[in-house]
Design an enzyme around this catalytic site. Structure first.
Site, PDB file in Angstrom:
ATOM      1  N   HIS A 218      39.371  40.480  45.270  1.00 35.26           N
ATOM      2  CA  HIS A 218      39.280  41.885  44.904  1.00 35.26           C
ATOM      3  C   HIS A 218      38.308  42.185  43.773  1.00 35.26           C
ATOM      4  CE1 HIS A 218      41.907  40.404  41.705  1.00 35.26           C
ATOM      5  NE2 HIS A 218      41.567  41.478  41.022  1.00 35.26           N
ATOM      6  N   ARG A 219      37.789  41.164  43.093  1.00 25.71           N
ATOM      7  CA  ARG A 219      36.965  41.445  41.915  1.00 25.71           C
ATOM      8  C   ARG A 219      35.663  42.136  42.318  1.00 25.71           C
ATOM      9  NH1 ARG A 219      38.433  39.567  37.068  1.00 25.71           N
ATOM     10  NH2 ARG A 219      40.240  38.191  37.047  1.00 25.71           N
TER      11      ARG A 219
END
Length: 376
Positions: A218-219
């Site tokens: 998700h970064r």
């Protein structure tokens, strides 16, 4: 004592704010909030800044952990780092001016953490930072800036491990402001362990225990890059040749994959299950029974180390190096993931034994705060 006297006695107790903004924050306060309330020594105000506003990422966690409706909702929502931090500062400043807390507790490294810490400090409100001292030494990460700034201005720094203590000492922070309390994430896991062990999500998805890989990404630095996402899809395709892979897809990641027209490629991988974000208990059940985890998350590095499950963190660095030295975490490039998982040791082959990661961190935090509650 009459009702008026009772109300006055309650109101005379010091007010402590606990600030939460994102899903990892909710996990971290899940045991702290009820134990601080149960102490009876203070009034606790739960402040939800609203950085995670999706129901799957926010309210579901409050419901699952039995946390009450937040006393304050700032409703910050999405935006750039400057927008989120600035709006949080302005909104939280108004809350503190309306009723000033004795202490503000901030957790982790999100924009709300530094925003509320700055607003409180400028008003002379004492700030305690839970999960202090973590460092990746990569200033290109917004979270690193948040960590460094929050630690520099906080009055009390609760650290999870010895290396975090050392980082703060090297930055010139006095030992009197530092207190090692352990890892608050482990408290929540141990409290929910029975429910996690009894959860049937693994069976519902048709998975074999210890036979699949759990993936989370998700970064922004990863998923907002087309070349990186293309490499991720290639790595997933290679992994699924040998094992089932389960991927709870973060809304940000889904949006980026759709933008890059890669979702259809994922849909034709027969051994890849792309699922919606999960509540804590089913999510941790999938982690608990996995052969290995591949992620760019921070918290999963800790939880897998506690469980003795191989974790492959697809990043160049980690702010949790103790998970590499004492745990089961390993930093890898995205093109190394498939080979790394193939060679991974069976789960529980190396059980983490990190000091104070014992499920009692919230107790130590409450004890630490109560000692200082009336201090000037």
């Amino acid at each position: 004592m009459g009702d008026t006297d009772t109300m006055h006695a309650v109101q005379s107790k010091p007010l402590v704010d606990i600030v939460a903004a994102t899903r990892p924050n909710f996990v971290k306060i899940a045991r702290l909030y009820p134990q601080l309330v149960a102490s009876g020594e203070c009034r606790v105000r739960l402040v939800h800044t609203g950085q995670h506003y999706d129901a799957n990422l926010s309210q579901a966690f409050f419901d699952e952990f039995g946390l009450p409706v937040p006393d304050v909702r700032l409703g910050i929502g999405s935006g750039s780092h400057a927008e989120q931090t600035g709006h949080t500062m302005m909104a939280y400043e108004q809350i503190c001016q309306a009723e000033r807390p004795a202490w503000t507790i901030v957790v982790g490294d999100v924009n709300a953490t530094v925003g509320c810490a700055l607003a409180a400090t400028k008003l002379g409100v004492r700030v305690a930072h839970l999960e202090a001292g973590l460092r990746s030494f990569d200033r290109s990460m917004p979270e690193e800036i948040n960590r460094v700034v929050t630690d520099a201005i906080s009055d009390l720094l609760w650290t999870p491990s010895e290396d975090a203590d050392a980082h703060l000492a090297e930055e010139g922070i006095p030992a009197s402001r530092i207190e090692r309390v352990g890892n608050i994430m482990i408290d929540t896991f141990e409290h929910r362990r029975t429910a996690i062990e009894q959860d049937t999500t693994v069976d519902r998805l048709g998975l074999t225990r210890r036979g699949y890989v759990m993936a989370t990404f998700h970064r922004p630095a990863n998923v907002e890059d087309y070349a990186w996402c293309l490499a991720l899809v290639a790595a997933l395709e290679t992994m699924t040749r040998e094992r089932d892979v389960v991927w709870p897809l973060h809304p940000r990641t889904r949006a980026q994959l759709a933008r890059f027209e890669l979702l259809e490629t994922l849909s034709v991988m027969p051994r890849l299950q792309v699922i919606e974000p999960l509540a804590y208990t089913p999510f941790m059940a999938l982690i608990r029974h996995a052969h290995a985890v591949v992620t760019d998350s921070g918290g999963l590095q800790e939880e897998t180390s506690h469980l003795g499950i191989a974790c492959f963190t697809v990043r160049a660095n980690t702010e949790r190096p103790i998970t590499v030295t004492l745990g089961t975490n390993r930093l890898v490039r995205i093109d190394e993931v498939a080979d790394a998982i193939r060679l991974a040791a069976p789960p529980d082959a190396r059980r983490g034994a990190i000091p104070l990661w014992d499920g009692r961190t919230a107790e130590r935090v409450v004890h630490s705060l109560l000692k200082r509650l009336d201090a000037v």
